[in-house]
Write an enzyme that holds these catalytic residues in place. Structure first.
Site, PDB file in Angstrom:
ATOM      1  N   ASP A  32       0.818  -1.210   0.000  1.00  0.00           N
ATOM      2  CA  ASP A  32       0.000   0.000   0.000  1.00  0.00           C
ATOM      3  C   ASP A  32       0.855   1.265   0.000  1.00  0.00           C
ATOM      4  O   ASP A  32       0.539   2.251  -0.642  1.00  0.00           O
ATOM      5  CB  ASP A  32      -0.924   0.034   1.226  1.00  0.00           C
ATOM      6  N   GLU A  65       3.896   1.785  -1.195  1.00  0.00           N
ATOM      7  CA  GLU A  65       4.478   2.053  -2.504  1.00  0.00           C
ATOM      8  C   GLU A  65       3.420   2.601  -3.461  1.00  0.00           C
ATOM      9  O   GLU A  65       3.679   3.505  -4.252  1.00  0.00           O
ATOM     10  CB  GLU A  65       5.035   0.746  -3.074  1.00  0.00           C
ATOM     11  N   TYR A  66       2.244   2.006  -3.369  1.00  0.00           N
ATOM     12  CA  TYR A  66       1.147   2.438  -4.230  1.00  0.00           C
ATOM     13  C   TYR A  66       0.809   3.907  -3.942  1.00  0.00           C
ATOM     14  O   TYR A  66       0.671   4.728  -4.841  1.00  0.00           O
ATOM     15  CB  TYR A  66      -0.075   1.544  -3.992  1.00  0.00           C
ATOM     16  N   SER A 123     -35.792  -6.196 -10.345  1.00  0.00           N
ATOM     17  CA  SER A 123     -35.399  -6.981  -9.178  1.00  0.00           C
ATOM     18  C   SER A 123     -35.608  -8.448  -9.548  1.00  0.00           C
ATOM     19  O   SER A 123     -35.903  -8.757 -10.693  1.00  0.00           O
ATOM     20  CB  SER A 123     -36.210  -6.576  -7.959  1.00  0.00           C
ATOM     21  N   LYS A 182     -24.899 -14.178  -5.662  1.00  0.00           N
ATOM     22  CA  LYS A 182     -25.709 -12.968  -5.477  1.00  0.00           C
ATOM     23  C   LYS A 182     -25.063 -12.142  -4.379  1.00  0.00           C
ATOM     24  O   LYS A 182     -25.175 -12.451  -3.192  1.00  0.00           O
ATOM     25  CB  LYS A 182     -27.145 -13.334  -5.110  1.00  0.00           C
ATOM     26  N   LYS A 216     -29.566 -17.262 -14.379  1.00  0.00           N
ATOM     27  CA  LYS A 216     -30.081 -16.506 -15.513  1.00  0.00           C
ATOM     28  C   LYS A 216     -30.092 -17.371 -16.764  1.00  0.00           C
ATOM     29  O   LYS A 216     -29.121 -18.105 -17.006  1.00  0.00           O
ATOM     30  CB  LYS A 216     -29.188 -15.284 -15.787  1.00  0.00           C
ATOM     31  N   LYS A 263     -32.306 -18.239  -2.897  1.00  0.00           N
ATOM     32  CA  LYS A 263     -31.902 -17.597  -1.647  1.00  0.00           C
ATOM     33  C   LYS A 263     -31.433 -18.629  -0.633  1.00  0.00           C
ATOM     34  O   LYS A 263     -32.094 -19.643  -0.422  1.00  0.00           O
ATOM     35  CB  LYS A 263     -33.080 -16.801  -1.058  1.00  0.00           C
TER      36      LYS A 263
END
Ligand code: IVH
Length: 703
Positions: free
Chosen positions: A46, A48-49, A95, A128, A313, A337
């Site tokens: 982090d 160095e970034y 939805s 999901k 899907k 679910k």
């Protein structure tokens, strides 16, 4: 041309060097973003970034002409906003229907096959993600606008906040659109991407421990935290939250699909630099889909983020279109679910809370435990009978469960762990109110106990909270905590005192966590609440058995408080849906001298006592309209309010008096009845047409 060696030549050389360096830095930063977020295999730390970002920012500050809209530094930019703009989605953000078990999943699949007249269909399964859906619009290859899902049709413009996400590329092209269904002229640089913004469990915990150490209230779960983080007016706050993103849908700028299948869309998104979920799979048979769902149900804990199910899907876009949607739910997809998540923790105690009407409710005090991503330390036990039924003892280890957004529940004791344990205590309901020490009495009929003291401070606190709640007078900020502060601090002793709070500025500012800004907002919302229609006031007053539906029925029927106050219980019972228990409760309330005095004070304080009664001479005057099924652009409530505002009446059943049935998706029996009676039927578009013919114009979206 400047002469070599002159100052302007030097400046030009310097600019050239800066430009080159900036480009190199941007390339490196993008490379490391990709390694970090997409490949999850960072090459540098982090620190160095941050140094790379810091250097680039320095260069851009010295040479502002080098700043490009797609520079990584622009992610952490933007001034705080006053409020979010409203964005209309090119195509509704749908939805999903749910399947709660294997059987429901197979039923969905059967229906799909039947509709398509096919014997098999390819499906894509995706985890999901439990976050927040957003839409990203790219124009000319640049990230131009980002919006929340909102109600599916309109969302909030959160572009500035989304720009702070490292995983959302500031520039992208979706690859040439090919295939027989794609228009030849589709522009690969103008398109829409939809996906989920989310937080990892780790980041959620980091934020919460920060909040805990600074004494702030903890966030409930990663999903709410994501929503809150994205809806920050100051993008700098969003930037500090390390939100993540998965893309799961791609479309053309005009709302059409950008690929011929879901799997192709995901591949293109990934190729364009968008993070897509690595655990996506494509299957041809439902057995494989079901197995995939089962597997992830067991393995969900291994993922660094929360998932609450699997989205299945239909892969082919042509078949998707053929299947279409019912209301806001596509028939071509379903959410499998997962069942509620459970955890085991110690039951430390059982305490009793006092409700708005005095009802005493036992609740479990638990050793804090993380269930389904949220920390649970309390759970309602409903009533004494339920505690007996659960057979739990104080000191037991108990199973706690949380399903999605649902409040936590105690499932039962872990009996195996009770053995050998001493000092376990059975719970007995107190005979006095834990808040005011008055006697508690049994409620007629049901099993509950309630505090008989009408001046019980705990009841009044709950009432204030209820009065200010969303369905009531909608005074945001006047919740549990502030209600308690105001009541115990003696700032309000009656509901009408809420409207006198403006005169108590000094006292209010002395309250913990109350500053000028917050107070001004609160007073503004209190003022605004005065204008709400009678139905809202009737809900807010907390009259027993009067919820939204009854309140609306009463308000529409009488139109004003005075008329309602003069009504007898017989008159009330003539209204559809109101029976003797409700009418008795309403009459008792309204005839009580203390309540009459309260209503008089509220009226004097400027609270509106009338409802939106049908406008006389409106374009729908004389019409009795029944609405059935789901409409795409209005909720049931909205369309009913609209009809009334335009002077029409709303009927609940199709009768010979009905002049029009507005039929949305679904809703079979009312349609059948209307056909039988010869009642005119219009679909949503037809209804809009009718409204248009009668001179109604849709108001422009506000905000
Ligand atoms: S597809 C018609 N795919 O679930 C397609 N949704 O109830 C609609 N979600 O609002 C969405 N992961 O926030 C889709 N891989 C995924 C998803 C996903 C999470 C959420 C999304 C949406 C909700 C639908």
């Amino acid at each position: 041309m400047p002469e070599p060696g002159t100052p302007s030549h030097q400046a030009q050389q310097e600019r050239e060097a800066a430009r080159e360096r900036a480009e190199t830095l941007r390339g490196e930063i993008r490379y490391h973003d990709h390694r970090y977020y997409v490949l999850e295999d960072p090459q540098i730390g982090d620190g160095e970034y941050d140094a790379l970002i810091h250097e680039l920012r320095g260069l851009e500050e010295r040479h502002p002409e080098l700043v490009t809209p797609d520079s990584p530094t622009q992610r952490v930019a933007g001034e705080p906003q006053e409020q979010f703009g409203v964005v209309e989605h090119a195509a509704p953000m749908l939805s999903l229907g749910n399947a709660f078990d294997d059987e429901e999943l197979r039923a969905w699949h059967q229906r799909v096959l039947r509709e398509l007249g096919a014997s098999a269909v390819a499906m894509v399964c995706e985890p999901k993600i439990d976050g927040l859906a957003v839409s990203l619009l790219y124009e000319g290859g640049l990230f131009a606008r980002g919006a929340t899902r909102g109600d599916g049709l309109r969302g909030e413009d959160v572009t500035a906040n989304l720009r702070t996400l490292r995983e959302i590329p500031p520039v992208a092209r979706l690859g040439a659109v090919s295939g027989r269904h794609a228009p030849a002229d589709a522009d690969a640089s103008s398109f829409e991407v939809r996906g989920e913004v989310y937080l990892t469990r780790e980041e959620f915990e980091r934020l919460n421990s920060e909040r805990a150490s600074s004494g702030q209230q903890l966030y409930m779960n990663p999903r709410n935290t994501t929503a809150g983080s994205l809806r920050q007016l100051d993008p700098a706050v969003t930037a500090s939250r390390r939100l993540r993103f998965f893309a799961y849908q791609a479309g053309r700028a005009d709302g059409g699909p950008a690929a011929t299948s879901q799997s192709e869309a995901l591949a293109r998104l990934a190729a364009a630099g968008f993070p897509t979920n690595p655990h996506v799979a494509r299957f041809e048979g439902i057995d494989d889909v079901a197995a995939f769902c089962r597997t992830w149900q067991e393995r969900r804990g291994e993922l660094p983020y929360e998932i609450d199910g699997i989205v299945v899907k239909v892969d082919d876009v042509v078949l998707q279109r053929q299947l279409g949607s019912v209301g806001r739910e596509p028939r071509w997809a379903v959410a499998y679910k997962f069942p509620a998540e459970q955890a085991v923790t110690r039951l430390l105690d059982i305490e009793v809370s006092v409700g708005r009407t005095g009802v005493l409710t036992p609740y479990a005090v638990l050793e804090p435990v993380v269930v389904g991503g949220a920390t649970v330390s309390k759970a309602t036990l409903h009533n004494e009978a339920h505690v007996d039924e659960l057979d739990i003892r104080i000191g037991d280890d108990v199973i706690v469960q949380r399903a999605g957004d649902v409040i936590p529940q105690v499932v039962g004791p872990v009996l195996a762990r009770r053995r050998g344990r001493t000092g376990l205590r059975r719970f007995v309901m107190p005979t006095r109110c834990p808040a005011c020490d008055h006697t508690a009495a049994r409620d007629e009929g049901d099993a509950g106990l309630y505090c008989v003291n009408r001046d019980c401070p705990a009841q009044f606190e709950r009432l204030v909270e209820h009065y200010a709640s969303r369905g009531g007078m909608d005074i945001e900020g006047l919740g549990e905590r502030l209600s308690r502060q105001l009541v115990s601090g003696g700032l309000i002793g009656s509901l009408s005192d809420i409207y006198a709070l403006g005169e108590r500025r000094e006292d209010l500012l002395a309250l913990e966590r109350m500053g000028e800004r917050r107070l001004d907002g609160l007073l503004e919302r209190i003022e605004a609440s005065k204008a709400l229609p009678l139905r809202r006031l009737l809900v807010a007053l907390g009259i027993r058995h009067v919820g939204e539906e009854t309140a609306t029925a009463l308000a529409v029927h009488f139109g004003e408080m005075e008329a309602l106050q003069g009504a007898s219980s017989v008159e009330l019972e003539e209204i559809e849906g109101i029976g003797p228990t409700v009418s008795r409760s309403v009459v008792d309330y309204l005839q009580d001298p203390a309540n009459r005095a309260l209503l008089a004070r509220l009226r004097d304080g400027g609270v509106r006592m009338t409802d939106d009664v049908a406008a006389r001479g409106g374009p729908l005057e004389g019409e009795t309209i029944v609405v059935t099924g789901a409409l795409a652009s209005w909720s049931r409530n909205e369309v009913e309010t609209l009809v009334k505002e335009l002077g029409g009446r709303v009927g609940s059943a199709v009768t010979k008096n009905t002049t029009l049935l507005v039929a949305g998706a679904g809703g079979g029996s009312k349609r059948a009845r209307a056909l039988e009676l010869g009642t005119p039927i219009r679909d949503e578009a037809g209804f809009r047409e009718l409204l248009g013919e009668r001179g109604w114009r849709e108001p422009a979206p506000s905000g």
